[in-house]
Design a protein around this motif. Structure first.
Motif, mmCIF file in Angstrom:
data_model
loop_
_atom_site.group_PDB
_atom_site.id
_atom_site.type_symbol
_atom_site.label_atom_id
_atom_site.label_comp_id
_atom_site.label_asym_id
_atom_site.label_seq_id
_atom_site.Cartn_x
_atom_site.Cartn_y
_atom_site.Cartn_z
ATOM 1 N N ARG A 168 -17.042 -24.645 -11.579
ATOM 2 C CA ARG A 168 -16.987 -23.211 -11.850
ATOM 3 C C ARG A 168 -16.980 -22.388 -10.572
ATOM 4 N NH1 ARG A 168 -22.216 -23.073 -14.543
ATOM 5 N NH2 ARG A 168 -22.292 -25.178 -13.714
ATOM 6 N N GLY A 169 -17.208 -23.032 -9.432
ATOM 7 C CA GLY A 169 -17.232 -22.288 -8.184
ATOM 8 C C GLY A 169 -18.280 -21.197 -8.225
ATOM 9 N N THR A 170 -17.879 -19.985 -7.857
ATOM 10 C CA THR A 170 -18.788 -18.840 -7.910
ATOM 11 C C THR A 170 -18.578 -18.013 -9.172
ATOM 12 O OG1 THR A 170 -17.237 -17.484 -6.642
ATOM 13 C CG2 THR A 170 -18.885 -18.704 -5.397
ATOM 14 N N ILE A 171 -17.790 -18.541 -10.113
ATOM 15 C CA ILE A 171 -17.538 -17.855 -11.377
ATOM 16 C C ILE A 171 -18.421 -18.502 -12.443
ATOM 17 C CG2 ILE A 171 -15.774 -17.144 -13.027
ATOM 18 C CD1 ILE A 171 -15.295 -16.141 -10.169
ATOM 19 N N ILE A 172 -19.114 -17.711 -13.215
ATOM 20 C CA ILE A 172 -20.066 -18.253 -14.178
ATOM 21 C C ILE A 172 -19.358 -19.037 -15.281
ATOM 22 C CG2 ILE A 172 -21.821 -17.636 -15.890
ATOM 23 C CD1 ILE A 172 -22.501 -15.210 -14.155
ATOM 24 N N TYR A 173 -18.285 -18.478 -15.796
ATOM 25 C CA TYR A 173 -17.615 -19.079 -16.948
ATOM 26 C C TYR A 173 -16.441 -19.929 -16.482
ATOM 27 C CZ TYR A 173 -15.907 -19.501 -21.726
ATOM 28 O OH TYR A 173 -15.505 -20.002 -22.942
ATOM 29 N N LYS A 174 -16.416 -21.175 -16.922
ATOM 30 C CA LYS A 174 -15.451 -22.153 -16.407
ATOM 31 C C LYS A 174 -14.002 -21.792 -16.740
ATOM 32 C CE LYS A 174 -16.184 -25.104 -20.467
ATOM 33 N NZ LYS A 174 -14.826 -24.914 -21.043
ATOM 34 N N ASN A 175 -13.756 -21.190 -17.898
ATOM 35 C CA ASN A 175 -12.383 -20.857 -18.269
ATOM 36 C C ASN A 175 -11.830 -19.720 -17.409
ATOM 37 O OD1 ASN A 175 -11.998 -22.745 -20.445
ATOM 38 N ND2 ASN A 175 -13.433 -21.525 -21.621
ATOM 39 N N GLN A 176 -12.686 -18.769 -17.067
ATOM 40 C CA GLN A 176 -12.256 -17.708 -16.150
ATOM 41 C C GLN A 176 -12.027 -18.267 -14.747
ATOM 42 O OE1 GLN A 176 -15.498 -14.922 -16.744
ATOM 43 N NE2 GLN A 176 -14.287 -13.703 -18.171
ATOM 44 N N GLY B 293 -25.976 -25.277 -9.785
ATOM 45 C CA GLY B 293 -25.575 -24.104 -10.546
ATOM 46 C C GLY B 293 -24.562 -23.259 -9.798
ATOM 47 N N VAL B 294 -24.457 -22.012 -10.200
ATOM 48 C CA VAL B 294 -23.543 -21.056 -9.583
ATOM 49 C C VAL B 294 -24.361 -20.132 -8.692
ATOM 50 C CG1 VAL B 294 -21.873 -19.216 -9.996
ATOM 51 C CG2 VAL B 294 -21.998 -21.169 -11.554
ATOM 52 N N LEU B 295 -24.182 -20.293 -7.385
ATOM 53 C CA LEU B 295 -24.934 -19.528 -6.401
ATOM 54 C C LEU B 295 -26.430 -19.654 -6.674
ATOM 55 C CD1 LEU B 295 -22.623 -16.382 -6.063
ATOM 56 C CD2 LEU B 295 -22.677 -18.419 -4.631
ATOM 57 N N TRP B 296 -27.129 -18.536 -6.863
ATOM 58 C CA TRP B 296 -28.580 -18.597 -7.041
ATOM 59 C C TRP B 296 -29.000 -18.698 -8.510
ATOM 60 C CZ3 TRP B 296 -25.946 -14.357 -5.034
ATOM 61 C CH2 TRP B 296 -25.809 -13.268 -5.898
ATOM 62 N N LEU B 297 -28.027 -18.765 -9.436
ATOM 63 C CA LEU B 297 -28.365 -18.867 -10.844
ATOM 64 C C LEU B 297 -28.704 -20.304 -11.203
ATOM 65 C CD1 LEU B 297 -25.658 -16.614 -12.532
ATOM 66 C CD2 LEU B 297 -27.962 -15.991 -11.838
ATOM 67 N N SER B 298 -29.722 -20.486 -12.021
ATOM 68 C CA SER B 298 -30.016 -21.820 -12.534
ATOM 69 C C SER B 298 -28.911 -22.233 -13.479
ATOM 70 C CB SER B 298 -31.365 -21.816 -13.269
ATOM 71 O OG SER B 298 -31.338 -20.871 -14.322
ATOM 72 N N ASP B 299 -28.595 -23.517 -13.469
ATOM 73 C CA ASP B 299 -27.435 -23.973 -14.214
ATOM 74 C C ASP B 299 -27.675 -23.919 -15.716
ATOM 75 O OD1 ASP B 299 -24.871 -24.819 -14.456
ATOM 76 O OD2 ASP B 299 -25.306 -26.947 -14.196
ATOM 77 N N ILE B 300 -26.612 -23.646 -16.446
ATOM 78 C CA ILE B 300 -26.649 -23.645 -17.901
ATOM 79 C C ILE B 300 -26.344 -25.049 -18.392
ATOM 80 C CG2 ILE B 300 -25.686 -22.606 -19.990
ATOM 81 C CD1 ILE B 300 -24.888 -20.209 -18.279
ATOM 82 N N LYS B 301 -27.126 -25.533 -19.319
ATOM 83 C CA LYS B 301 -27.032 -26.927 -19.743
ATOM 84 C C LYS B 301 -25.645 -27.292 -20.245
ATOM 85 C CE LYS B 301 -29.306 -30.350 -22.700
ATOM 86 N NZ LYS B 301 -30.375 -30.570 -23.697
ATOM 87 N N GLN B 302 -25.037 -26.406 -21.021
ATOM 88 C CA GLN B 302 -23.744 -26.740 -21.603
ATOM 89 C C GLN B 302 -22.614 -26.767 -20.573
ATOM 90 O OE1 GLN B 302 -22.420 -23.769 -24.362
ATOM 91 N NE2 GLN B 302 -23.021 -22.055 -23.057
ATOM 92 N N PHE B 303 -22.851 -26.201 -19.378
ATOM 93 C CA PHE B 303 -21.815 -26.179 -18.340
ATOM 94 C C PHE B 303 -22.061 -27.199 -17.229
ATOM 95 C CE2 PHE B 303 -20.966 -21.441 -19.342
ATOM 96 C CZ PHE B 303 -20.120 -21.826 -20.370
ATOM 97 N N ARG B 304 -23.056 -28.020 -17.362
ATOM 98 C CA ARG B 304 -23.380 -28.971 -16.298
ATOM 99 C C ARG B 304 -22.258 -29.979 -16.095
ATOM 100 N NH1 ARG B 304 -29.839 -30.332 -17.308
ATOM 101 N NH2 ARG B 304 -30.593 -28.286 -16.617
ATOM 102 N N GLY B 305 -21.962 -30.208 -14.810
ATOM 103 C CA GLY B 305 -20.901 -31.150 -14.467
ATOM 104 C C GLY B 305 -19.517 -30.564 -14.537
ATOM 105 N N MET B 306 -19.413 -29.266 -14.780
ATOM 106 C CA MET B 306 -18.117 -28.598 -14.860
ATOM 107 C C MET B 306 -17.921 -27.717 -13.629
ATOM 108 S SD MET B 306 -18.136 -27.435 -18.869
ATOM 109 C CE MET B 306 -18.452 -28.631 -20.177
#
Length: 478
Positions: A193-201, A178-191
């Motif tokens: 994102r670094g330390t940014i939650i949203y991949k497009n940002q 996931g992103v840092l200590w956040l559990s990963d969001i299913k729809q973003f798995r394998g993408m």
């Protein structure tokens, strides 16, 4: 301007601290984090500007861009003013109807209210934008007072980009990370994102950093070319210069390699808007860079070769699958925009205020499932028109594009010069302009502008572009 500024190192360290840390805590997207960075900028850099107020009286501190930013902040704050209900009924009938419904449901007699729906977001956004104004003014002064500060900024951006890129590639390899200590969001798995939650940002941030890394490489190539040993008669000096030239060229290729890693992270973010923006930025760089066509093709081949070589180890299947859904994703975005147009129509002239989209989207986006909430319009400029009202949004966008055009016009003659004849600020301004244009284009399909870290980096790019154009003008006058 004489270099007699007080606490100059303190201001430099603060600027480098901001650039080096703001992306790491989710891009400062949380209001608390945004508030902390706003306070740091206002307390440290704002105080520094006041302390040194007498040392830059001859500096044109309030440029057209700064004045527009202050006017933009003022227009945001106007939506926070409490107005009589009769005024609101005239200025924004739909807002008045919502207040009337709240009155009937809650039994509260509302005599005064603001035009905006989200007062907290209004205050936070205006405060952060004013902090960016202080940051931009400070950065402008520091760049002109210390020539070496430009390279420090570039190396900090390189370090941030490399860390984010490596972290993002690891996320692509390990889909459950996931992103840092956040559990990963299913729809973003394998993408990525670094330390940014949203991949497009995340992709938008990377697309602002990798062109600066290319600029670092070109600075090495420029120095290597200018220190050519052809005019040196002494064999010992000639050998020394040849060794120095070789070392600088190797450093240049190394920076290009690091740029390709950052571009690879954009690919594995699977952000289609980010990937198209990256290609667009690369195309602009090939036009802007003052090198021979042969060298432009070599630069393009180098970046593509390393990105594809290392990317093939991980595999591009997920990226191809993502692009196979391009039509579906485009239809969803188009439907979001289409459903948001009535929101714009109902608040056409005075807008809804900053941060109101998430409150109003459940009312207007009725064709989407009830369990899905859209907090953004996936188009920064449509959302800006909804928040500010169409007249003000068009005004600010036109001013932004005009200022960008004027800055690029100033540096355009340097696209025709030889690389070794360019100053470092002029060369960096060329790559910065490409990154700025790419970031603006990406905003058509996403909301990269809404991330505080991206706004800070965008502001930095604008100051780097202005600094380069200022240097161009000085040298032209001389």
């Amino acid at each position: 301007m004489k270099n007699n500024l007080k606490l100059q190192k303190t201001a430099q360290y603060c600027v480098l601290f901001l650039l080096g840390t703001i992306p790491f805590i989710f891009g400062a997207v949380h209001p608390i984090t945004t508030g902390v960075y706003t306070a740091i900028i206002l307390l440290v850099l704002g105080s520094w500007l006041l302390i040194n107020a007498g040392h830059y009286t001859n500096l044109r501190l309030f440029s057209a861009g700064h004045v527009v930013l202050l006017f933009f902040i003022l227009s945001i704050l106007l939506s926070r003013l409490l107005l009589p209900r009769q005024w609101i009924a005239t200025l924004s009938p739909v807002r008045s109807s919502f207040l009337e419904a709240a009155h009937q449901l809650a039994g509260i007699d509302i005599q005064y209210a603001s035009l905006g729906y989200n007062s907290a977001a209004t205050i936070l956004t205006a405060s952060f934008l004013f902090a960016l104004f202080c940051y931009a003014a400070t950065l402008k002064i520091l760049l002109r007072s210390d020539r070496s500060f430009l390279r420090k900024i570039l190396f900090i951006c390189l370090a941030v980009g490399l860390f984010e890129a490596v972290y993002g590639v690891i996320q692509a390899i390990n889909p459950h990370l996931g992103v840092l200590w956040l559990s990963d969001i299913k729809q973003f798995r394998g993408m990525a994102r670094g330390t940014i939650i949203y991949k497009n940002q995340y992709a938008a941030l990377m697309n602002m950093i990798w062109p600066l890394t290319v600029g670092l490489a070109l600075l090495q190539f420029r120095t290597a070319f200018s220190s050519s040993p052809s005019n040196i008669t002494s064999n010992r000096k000639k050998r020394g210069r040849m060794d120095d030239t070789t070392n600088r060229r190797l450093k240049g290729f190394f920076f290009l390699f690091l740029s390709s890693i950052t571009m690879l992270a954009v690919l594995f973010s699977q952000s289609r808007g980010g990937i198209f923006s990256m290609i667009f930025i690369l195309f602009i760089l090939l036009i802007f860079l003052p090198v021979h066509v042969k060298n432009k093709l070599l630069l393009l081949a180098f970046l593509i070769f390393f990105a594809l070589s290392y990317g093939s180890i991980i595999g591009f299947a997920s990226i191809f699958d993502r692009f196979m859904l391009l039509q579906q994703g485009g239809e969803i975005r188009f439907n979001i925009w289409l459903s948001s147009l009535p929101m714009l129509r109902d608040h056409l002239f005075v807008g809804t205020g900053i941060g109101a989209y998430i409150f109003l989207s459940p009312i207007y986006l009725k064709q989407f499932p009830e369990n899905i909430a859209f907090d953004r319009a996936h188009n920064d400029y449509l959302e800006l028109a909804i928040e500010l009202g169409l007249p003000l949004a068009l005004f600010f966008l036109c001013i932004l594009f005009c200022l960008l055009f004027l800055q690029i016009k100033k540096i355009w003659p340097y696209t025709k010069k030889e690389l070794h004849r360019l100053t470092s600020p002029a060369l960096v301004s060329l790559v910065s302009s490409a990154a700025i244009i790419g970031f603006i284009m990406h905003g058509i399909v996403d909301f990269g502008w809404r991330l505080p870290a991206n706004l800070l980096y965008f502001t930095t790019l604008c100051i780097l572009l202005e600094h380069g154009s200022h240097t161009v003008l000085l040298r032209h006058r001389k």
